[in-house]
Write an enzyme that holds these catalytic residues in place. Sequence first.
Site, PDB file in Angstrom:
ATOM      1  N   ASN A 208       0.851  -1.188   0.000  1.00  0.00           N
ATOM      2  CA  ASN A 208       0.000   0.000   0.000  1.00  0.00           C
ATOM      3  C   ASN A 208       0.887   1.238   0.000  1.00  0.00           C
ATOM      4  O   ASN A 208       2.113   1.131  -0.030  1.00  0.00           O
ATOM      5  CB  ASN A 208      -0.960  -0.022   1.201  1.00  0.00           C
ATOM      6  CG  ASN A 208      -0.223  -0.116   2.522  1.00  0.00           C
ATOM      7  OD1 ASN A 208       0.596   0.740   2.848  1.00  0.00           O
ATOM      8  ND2 ASN A 208      -0.505  -1.167   3.291  1.00  0.00           N
ATOM      9  N   ASP A 276      -4.210  -6.655   4.673  1.00  0.00           N
ATOM     10  CA  ASP A 276      -5.223  -7.573   5.189  1.00  0.00           C
ATOM     11  C   ASP A 276      -5.072  -8.974   4.609  1.00  0.00           C
ATOM     12  O   ASP A 276      -5.453  -9.954   5.257  1.00  0.00           O
ATOM     13  CB  ASP A 276      -6.619  -7.045   4.867  1.00  0.00           C
ATOM     14  CG  ASP A 276      -6.944  -5.779   5.645  1.00  0.00           C
ATOM     15  OD1 ASP A 276      -6.520  -5.686   6.814  1.00  0.00           O
ATOM     16  OD2 ASP A 276      -7.615  -4.887   5.090  1.00  0.00           O
ATOM     17  N   PRO A 303      -2.694 -12.416   9.629  1.00  0.00           N
ATOM     18  CA  PRO A 303      -3.023 -12.343  11.065  1.00  0.00           C
ATOM     19  C   PRO A 303      -3.419 -10.924  11.454  1.00  0.00           C
ATOM     20  O   PRO A 303      -2.893  -9.946  10.919  1.00  0.00           O
ATOM     21  CB  PRO A 303      -1.718 -12.763  11.741  1.00  0.00           C
ATOM     22  CG  PRO A 303      -0.646 -12.522  10.735  1.00  0.00           C
ATOM     23  CD  PRO A 303      -1.284 -12.785   9.405  1.00  0.00           C
ATOM     24  N   ASP A 304      -4.363 -10.817  12.371  1.00  0.00           N
ATOM     25  CA  ASP A 304      -4.835  -9.529  12.864  1.00  0.00           C
ATOM     26  C   ASP A 304      -3.998  -9.159  14.090  1.00  0.00           C
ATOM     27  O   ASP A 304      -4.294  -9.573  15.218  1.00  0.00           O
ATOM     28  CB  ASP A 304      -6.317  -9.613  13.221  1.00  0.00           C
ATOM     29  CG  ASP A 304      -6.943  -8.257  13.486  1.00  0.00           C
ATOM     30  OD1 ASP A 304      -6.221  -7.373  13.995  1.00  0.00           O
ATOM     31  OD2 ASP A 304      -8.129  -8.079  13.190  1.00  0.00           O
ATOM     32  N   ILE A 305      -2.939  -8.401  13.873  1.00  0.00           N
ATOM     33  CA  ILE A 305      -1.982  -8.101  14.939  1.00  0.00           C
ATOM     34  C   ILE A 305      -2.639  -7.312  16.067  1.00  0.00           C
ATOM     35  O   ILE A 305      -2.480  -7.630  17.251  1.00  0.00           O
ATOM     36  CB  ILE A 305      -0.774  -7.340  14.368  1.00  0.00           C
ATOM     37  CG1 ILE A 305      -0.070  -8.196  13.302  1.00  0.00           C
ATOM     38  CG2 ILE A 305       0.204  -6.960  15.482  1.00  0.00           C
ATOM     39  CD1 ILE A 305       1.027  -7.465  12.554  1.00  0.00           C
ATOM     40  N   PHE A 323      -4.756   2.000  14.749  1.00  0.00           N
ATOM     41  CA  PHE A 323      -4.998   3.040  13.748  1.00  0.00           C
ATOM     42  C   PHE A 323      -6.024   2.527  12.739  1.00  0.00           C
ATOM     43  O   PHE A 323      -6.032   1.332  12.405  1.00  0.00           O
ATOM     44  CB  PHE A 323      -3.704   3.418  13.034  1.00  0.00           C
ATOM     45  CG  PHE A 323      -2.944   4.516  13.721  1.00  0.00           C
ATOM     46  CD1 PHE A 323      -2.723   5.729  13.093  1.00  0.00           C
ATOM     47  CD2 PHE A 323      -2.454   4.344  15.009  1.00  0.00           C
ATOM     48  CE1 PHE A 323      -2.028   6.752  13.724  1.00  0.00           C
ATOM     49  CE2 PHE A 323      -1.760   5.354  15.654  1.00  0.00           C
ATOM     50  CZ  PHE A 323      -1.551   6.577  15.004  1.00  0.00           C
ATOM     51  N   LYS A 337     -14.500  -0.534  14.276  1.00  0.00           N
ATOM     52  CA  LYS A 337     -13.230  -1.242  14.398  1.00  0.00           C
ATOM     53  C   LYS A 337     -12.770  -1.260  15.844  1.00  0.00           C
ATOM     54  O   LYS A 337     -12.274  -2.293  16.329  1.00  0.00           O
ATOM     55  CB  LYS A 337     -12.171  -0.573  13.519  1.00  0.00           C
ATOM     56  CG  LYS A 337     -10.807  -1.246  13.567  1.00  0.00           C
ATOM     57  CD  LYS A 337      -9.823  -0.612  12.585  1.00  0.00           C
ATOM     58  CE  LYS A 337      -8.476  -1.325  12.628  1.00  0.00           C
ATOM     59  NZ  LYS A 337      -7.510  -0.750  11.648  1.00  0.00           N
ATOM     60  N   LYS A 341     -12.018  -4.829  17.617  1.00  0.00           N
ATOM     61  CA  LYS A 341     -10.646  -5.231  17.930  1.00  0.00           C
ATOM     62  C   LYS A 341     -10.398  -5.411  19.421  1.00  0.00           C
ATOM     63  O   LYS A 341      -9.533  -6.186  19.829  1.00  0.00           O
ATOM     64  CB  LYS A 341      -9.641  -4.198  17.390  1.00  0.00           C
ATOM     65  CG  LYS A 341      -9.748  -3.946  15.889  1.00  0.00           C
ATOM     66  CD  LYS A 341      -9.367  -5.160  15.066  1.00  0.00           C
ATOM     67  CE  LYS A 341      -9.366  -4.818  13.580  1.00  0.00           C
ATOM     68  NZ  LYS A 341      -9.022  -5.961  12.734  1.00  0.00           N
TER      69      LYS A 341
END
Length: 398
Positions: A208, A276, A303-305, A323, A337, A341
């Site tokens: 990105n 993602d 993985p969703d850190i 963020f 979010k 999260k």
Amino acid sequence: MLTGKHILLIVGGGIAAFKSLDLIRRLRERGATVTPVLTKAGEAFVTPLSVSALAGRKVYRDLFDLTDEAEMGHIQLSRVADLVVVAPATADLMAKMASGLANDLASTLLLATDTPVLIAPAMNVRMWQHPATQRNLVALQEDGVARVGPNDGDMACGEFGPGRMAEPLEIVAAIEAKLADGPLAGKRVLVTSGPTHEPIDPVRYIANRSSGAQGTAIARALSALGADVVFVTGPADVPPPEGVSIVKVQTAEEMLNAVTAALPVDAGVFAAAVADWRVAGASDRKLKKSKDGLPDLAFAENPDILKNVSNLRKNRPELVIGFAAETNDVVENATAKWKRKGCDWIVANDVSAASGVMGGSDNTVVVIDASGAETWPTMPKEQVARRLADRIAQALKN
């Protein structure tokens, strides 16, 4: 400046020991007193005379020098300094520190001290990447030992990669941050930054437009307030900040591993723009054009850190900040979010092309927490970082 500060400098063996001479000079320029300790291996690379001449003080070398014990015992020597710095910190010294060995003056001082310790690792890239060294690093971090470097670069042995000792001015910046009398002194903070690169094949990747500028500014602002900062960064455009422990990664999985290794910390700021998705089964050869048409790319979820850290039962930071980079409905999407999260705060911003945030110098953020959404005016990213760092310091104080 370091006026009135006393640094106990342990010089380990390795070609990087020559940098310790410049480090001594730089520290004394800033008003610090430097007491040098030279290991037997260190003497193979720099002489006691040169170290003593630059420090303007006696060099300590031998654990069993009875004259020295009468004048200043090794226990006292280990505790009169404001900071113990090990530069270079070889694989052997790190192993001794992690294991609690004390068979020479340097290792005995390190075991006997109740003074904060900062290491500047230096070794061959294979030694640095060896599982034993990485286990020792985790143990030292858990013991509260701070680190600066190592950097990527050419090795004296001809190899390239992580293992070069940080430059003297980088170490000076780390020392100044460690000794800063700011509101975050004694606090350890993790910051992630930059994009991640997810490989398609050896020459192509998914990424990105994140430059890493905001994360870098946050790490610098936290360090300025006295925090011991671990900076985990993807391949960013901007150079990393000085005076912090830098861990460079490429992929989301590598970033998760680096974050896990850095715990425990008092606060985590997850500013990285983590991809993602990744390509499932990335090719180990460059994909070629084919008469059969475009290649089929299957994707897997990364993985969703942020969620992983937010929901830890053990070693969860006291404060977890995520963020949210949004292109529309910023507050609504970021609030969702934050709830999803499980983090403490979300810092949201508009990264649509019209905003100019990605790659730009300014940012407009909304901070979302249990009390609601707080919109900040547009300001330079450095100012956003300072304001956020002040908010973190206040939260950790309370």
